[in-house]
Design an enzyme around this catalytic site. Structure first.
Site, PDB file in Angstrom:
ATOM      1  N   SER A  39      -4.185   9.250   1.227  1.00 17.47           N
ATOM      2  CA  SER A  39      -4.208   8.199   0.213  1.00 17.47           C
ATOM      3  C   SER A  39      -5.078   7.028   0.666  1.00 17.47           C
ATOM      4  CB  SER A  39      -2.773   7.767  -0.103  1.00 17.47           C
ATOM      5  OG  SER A  39      -2.726   7.002  -1.281  1.00 17.47           O
ATOM      6  N   ASP A  64      -8.607   4.460  -4.931  1.00 14.06           N
ATOM      7  CA  ASP A  64      -8.418   4.832  -3.532  1.00 14.06           C
ATOM      8  C   ASP A  64      -8.935   6.259  -3.321  1.00 14.06           C
ATOM      9  OD1 ASP A  64      -6.364   6.046  -4.963  1.00 14.06           O
ATOM     10  OD2 ASP A  64      -4.871   5.785  -3.401  1.00 14.06           O
ATOM     11  N   ASP A 118      -7.748   9.246  -3.037  1.00 14.26           N
ATOM     12  CA  ASP A 118      -7.221  10.389  -3.796  1.00 14.26           C
ATOM     13  C   ASP A 118      -6.996  10.076  -5.274  1.00 14.26           C
ATOM     14  OD1 ASP A 118      -5.004   8.734  -3.154  1.00 14.26           O
ATOM     15  OD2 ASP A 118      -3.614  10.399  -3.426  1.00 14.26           O
ATOM     16  N   ASP A 139      -5.130   7.975  -7.133  1.00 10.51           N
ATOM     17  CA  ASP A 139      -3.859   7.737  -7.831  1.00 10.51           C
ATOM     18  C   ASP A 139      -3.557   6.253  -7.972  1.00 10.51           C
ATOM     19  OD1 ASP A 139      -3.137   7.168  -5.223  1.00 10.51           O
ATOM     20  OD2 ASP A 139      -1.429   8.533  -5.154  1.00 10.51           O
TER      21      ASP A 139
END
Length: 471
Positions: free
Chosen positions: A103, A248, A250, A252
């Protein structure tokens, strides 16, 4: 080197000794544990995907080979996003998923995030079972004639975007007519592919790409906080763009930059999108929900979401910190939208997971239909400020006892203890949330008020209370 084993997965820094960092041995061990858990539920297929960080390909190969070794079939989405993998799992009728991403953590980190057959993060009980299997090394690998198959699918980002475009809350024509000029900072990860692709499909003609090459070489700290996004803020202001979009690694979490170059505020990503959905919902039936839309965020998120929810006749509920807790409460309350104050938007009409791509589409629709500039839209919402602090403690201090004494001191106020102690000062529209860290001897202290000075003052008051208790 750091290795953190939790009920939601395993994360750590690459390299070092097994058990101390995220080494190949640890990756195989936890992939085998998750695969064994999936097999115990008669599972046969697992979807995997990764962000663009440097260690991603190595980790992905280890995970897929381990799962095949257990006799499980692997569908590899390759460079993808967390919400895309979440969407793919139920579509593929898979038995689970693994997202290979740390993340917002820096480049030396990676992680295995674990999904159930619904494409949602596994429960606490299931996570504990995976950890038990890993600790016991209770694996039974398949004989050679029963090894799993491996296949790849590179169309799921487009499928994800197509599902977003088809959603009745997304107005592609309105976005196209607005003729937005947008800058994107994707921190050189998979958002560099996904976000420009989405914007193009939504009809945005002018897209300036910053750090959109998926090399995994992050140009700045990848957590989309104001101190880390100064370059895009300057670019938006200088180039007279309508909006800056920051995700970010990833994809999300969604942070936005106003046309004046100022951060919109991560806390207000969800507030703004929720306001649009709640008002739009009045003219649209939503399966399983009441006439007024309900919302959920976690205890450490801004009160502004509660304000906009109650303004439209809905009910706001607060969950313990953690996406799985927010999702569970959203299901329980039939919430039409929810998420976290870190820019995480969960829109259950698409899926129960934080999704920056869906958040972008909803935000741009709202911005286009409002006819306002981003800064004007931001000013239309209740103004709150959050002060984020922590107190470091020695290991011999009983944190639970400290929190209990704080609770007793403020027992005449509204208290919530589902996750640490949250004290609501209703008259002043202020709150403070204290929770202990699961991984280090600290107490996190978040305070919110209607101006920055009061938020800091409230936090300092509680910090002094804690210091006196420790003495």
């Amino acid at each position: 080197m750091t290795l953190i084993k939790s009920i939601s997965g395993i994360r750590g820094t690459i390299g070092g000794r097994p058990g101390e960092g995220l080494t190949p041995v640890d990756i195989v061990k936890f992939a085998a544990a998750f695969g064994t858990w999936v097999k115990s539920r008669n599972g046969k297929k697992i979807v995997i995907g990764r962000d663009a960080r440097i260690s991603g390909e190595m980790v992905s190969n280890l995970v897929s080979n381990t799962l095949q070794g257990l006799g499980l079939n692997v569908l590899d989405l390759g460079l993808s996003t967390t919400p895309t993998v979440e969407i793919a799992v139920p579509i593929e009728r898979a038995s689970g998923g693994i997202i290979l991403t740390a993340s917002h953590n820096p480049v030396q980190w990676n992680a295995l995030k674990l999904l159930n057959e619904k494409g949602e993060f596994i429960s606490g009980a299931d996570g504990a079972e995976v950890l038990r299997l890993a600790e016991a090394e209770s694996f039974d690998f398949a004989p050679v004639e029963k090894l799993g198959n491996y296949s790849q699918a590179n169309h799921y980002l487009r499928k994800h975007i197509e599902l977003i475009k088809r959603n009745k809350f997304v107005d592609v024509k309105a976005i196209q007519n607005a003729k937005f000029k947008i800058v994107v900072d994707a921190v050189n990860s998979s958002g560099g592919i996904a976000v420009p692709m989405l914007l193009k499909e939504l009809g945005v003609k002018t897209i300036k790409k910053l750090y959109c090459e998926p090399t995994g070489k992050f140009p700045h700290n990848p957590e989309p906080l104001p101190e880390n996004i100064k370059v895009i803020c300057k670019e938006v202001r200088k180039g007279k763009y309508d909006l800056g979009i920051v995700v970010d690694p990833d994809v999300d979490r969604l942070a936005l930059v106003q046309e004046d170059g100022k951060p919109f505020g991560e806390e207000y990503t969800l507030v703004t999108v929720a306001d649009y959905v709640l008002n739009k919902k009045k003219g649209l039936p939503i399966k399983g929900s009441s006439k007024a839309g309900n919302t959920v965020s976690n205890l450490s998120s801004t009160r502004a979401l509660r304000d906009v929810t109650e303004r439209t006749g809905g009910k706001y509920s607060a969950a313990a910190v953690g996406e799985v807790n927010v999702v569970n409460l959203m299901k329980e309350t039939k919430a039409v939208i929810g998420g976290e104050g870190n820019g995480g938007v969960i829109f259950p009409e698409l899926h129960y997971g934080r999704d920056a791509l869906m958040g972008i589409a909803l935000f741009l629709t709202h911005l286009a239909k409002s006819g306002k500039k981003a800064s004007e839209l931001r000013q239309s919402y209740p103004e709150y400020f959050i002060s984020k602090n922590k107190i470091e403690l020695t290991p011999d201090i009983d944190v639970d006892q400290v929190l209990e004494k704080i609770k007793q001191k403020y027992q005449n106020e509204k208290i919530n203890t589902i996750d640490g102690v949250k004290i609501d000062f209703e008259k002043e529209k202020e709150w403070i949330h204290l929770r202990k860290s699961n991984t280090e001897p600290i107490i996190r202290i978040y305070a919110e008020s209607q101006n920055e000075a009061k938020a800091n003052e409230l936090a300092n008051r509680i910090i002094n209370d804690i210091k006196l208790l420790i003495q």
